[in-house]
Scaffold this active site. Sequence first.
Site, PDB file in Angstrom:
ATOM      1  N   GLU A 380     -33.013  79.788  39.807  1.00  0.00           N
ATOM      2  CA  GLU A 380     -32.112  79.991  38.938  1.00  0.00           C
ATOM      3  C   GLU A 380     -32.576  80.315  37.470  1.00  0.00           C
ATOM      4  OE1 GLU A 380     -28.710  80.545  39.342  1.00  0.00           O
ATOM      5  OE2 GLU A 380     -29.221  79.762  41.392  1.00  0.00           O
ATOM      6  N   HIS A 476     -27.108  87.419  49.348  1.00  0.00           N
ATOM      7  CA  HIS A 476     -28.498  86.692  49.706  1.00  0.00           C
ATOM      8  C   HIS A 476     -28.670  87.016  51.041  1.00  0.00           C
ATOM      9  CE1 HIS A 476     -26.032  84.177  46.935  1.00  0.00           C
ATOM     10  NE2 HIS A 476     -27.240  83.582  46.707  1.00  0.00           N
TER      11      HIS A 476
END
Length: 581
Positions: A380, A476
Amino acid sequence: MRRPHIRGLAVAVAVTSAATGLTGTAFANSASPSVVDAARAAAFAHAGATGVVRGDELQPQDVLTDPEGARHVRFVRTHNGMPVLGGDLVVHLTDELAYAGVTRAADHAVRPDTIRAELTAGEARAKAAAAADGTAGAAELVVDARDGDATLAYQVQVTGSDTAEGTGTSTVVVDAVTGEILSNTPDADEFLSPKLVRTLRARGERLDPATGLAPATPRLTGATAAASYPAPATGTGKSLFAGQVQLSTTRTAATTYVLKDPKRWGTETRDARGLEPTAFSQTKRFTTSTNIWGNGTVSNRATAAVDAQYGVAETLDFYKERFNRKGIKNDSKGARAIVHFGNKVGNAFWDPYCGCMLYGDGDGDLFKKPLVVLDVTGHELSHGVVDATARLEPTRVDGQGNQYGEAGSLNESLADIFGSGVEFQAKNAKNPPNYLMGEKLGLSQKFLRRLDKPSLDVLEGAIDYWSPAVYDAEVHAGSGVSSHAFYLLAEGSGRKTIGSVTYDSPTIDGLPVKGIGRAKALAIFYRALTRYMVSTTDFHDARIATMKAARDIYGSGSVEYKAVSRAWAAVNVRVANTPTR
């Protein structure tokens, strides 16, 4: 011919005079006005290549200086005073500040057909609020150059959006003439996509990763006594996932310590107390009288903070030690983390507006514990690095918040690549490094994603090789293409055991790839991100970017340069199948 999409196509214009054969990968940051002025002047002098037109103004976002003196100035632009979405570009200069080339997001001149809005700002706000199901802020006129055209539009930030997790903000772009919603993008990046969460629930999975304390090799040092305050101190953290770790803390009184790291520019972790604060100042500081933090279980609120603070520190160290990057934005400012975010939130987020990592405690159903695992943090915060550099964006977002498109897939891939790099850098015995992502989350498939053979991830349907269908894949899933190329570049193809994990990485043509080592592969991908990628970079553009980076560092005739080309070919990203622009 590829389909039209929200983001413009990245144009990598050949650099004709950039130096090669660099000897290092630690890059200095320079914001000298003369460098910016030279780059801006070069952009207008070479308008045919850079795409700038009358009425454009260029605002510098970053200036990077290479060891041999070459400069790279990243600009965003306005047109007649209006911000241009998809108008970013990087101007490359020699050590003598002569023009050396450009990398640009839009492959067309930015001239809107009209500068007169048919919608009022109020009408645009209403449409944005309805699209994102929240409260609209101010409507700003912009030029949207992301779809291969130049459209007069309003950009509106919507808060309290039911289409966005994290801090619940979305950015909505509304056509100022037709009222069409051009994009509705959540501002926070979430580790688990809505699609994946639905898949996990449908499978009946309950993620309850194992915890427990184990000694960890101390990596931080600092004084624990002080004659005056505040002063640096070294504390002990008892984490959920990383074992017992040392933490750099701040001593504010004889028996008072704050979970704030003076060695890493004041990096701090705070407690949201189950609320959803919109600013870091609305959170509560973690303090103790003992400089011992957490107890290794969720019964102590500081335990999750230990994992978060440790993960942020390791991530900052990775970027500093590998690339001389001083903070997420390379501005010598600390990172911020907020744990216990929201009520039963089963996710973790990077929020660019707060500049914070946000960690939920789990929803008590699908996720039993906070998502404060090391590679989640590395992943992140790496989104934060991408946001501060190339600003890679998805080409579209559906009504459930799932994102699609190659630039977004590349963003996810880079977060996985550098997130795994953080693990290898940390060398934590309780969290052994590997090329797996989310292996400690307790999934039945034993990992969330993996770089060596992405298609082993059946949850997200990850993809090993490029094809035209990847162009509009969920990000993803699509991330597998460039993650696979990176793994092949670093470690090579075939079966091998690294640490405690066995890998067997295939190639599309069955031909072998010989790796150049993780350190070199990381250096190439980082240089490509910071110098040669822009908001619309796709996989074929990423191939060009990484080859330029390898050429800069190692030379165009080097083994490393040839290995980059071979790694991309092994995942079917080739000159011959580059989509028509």
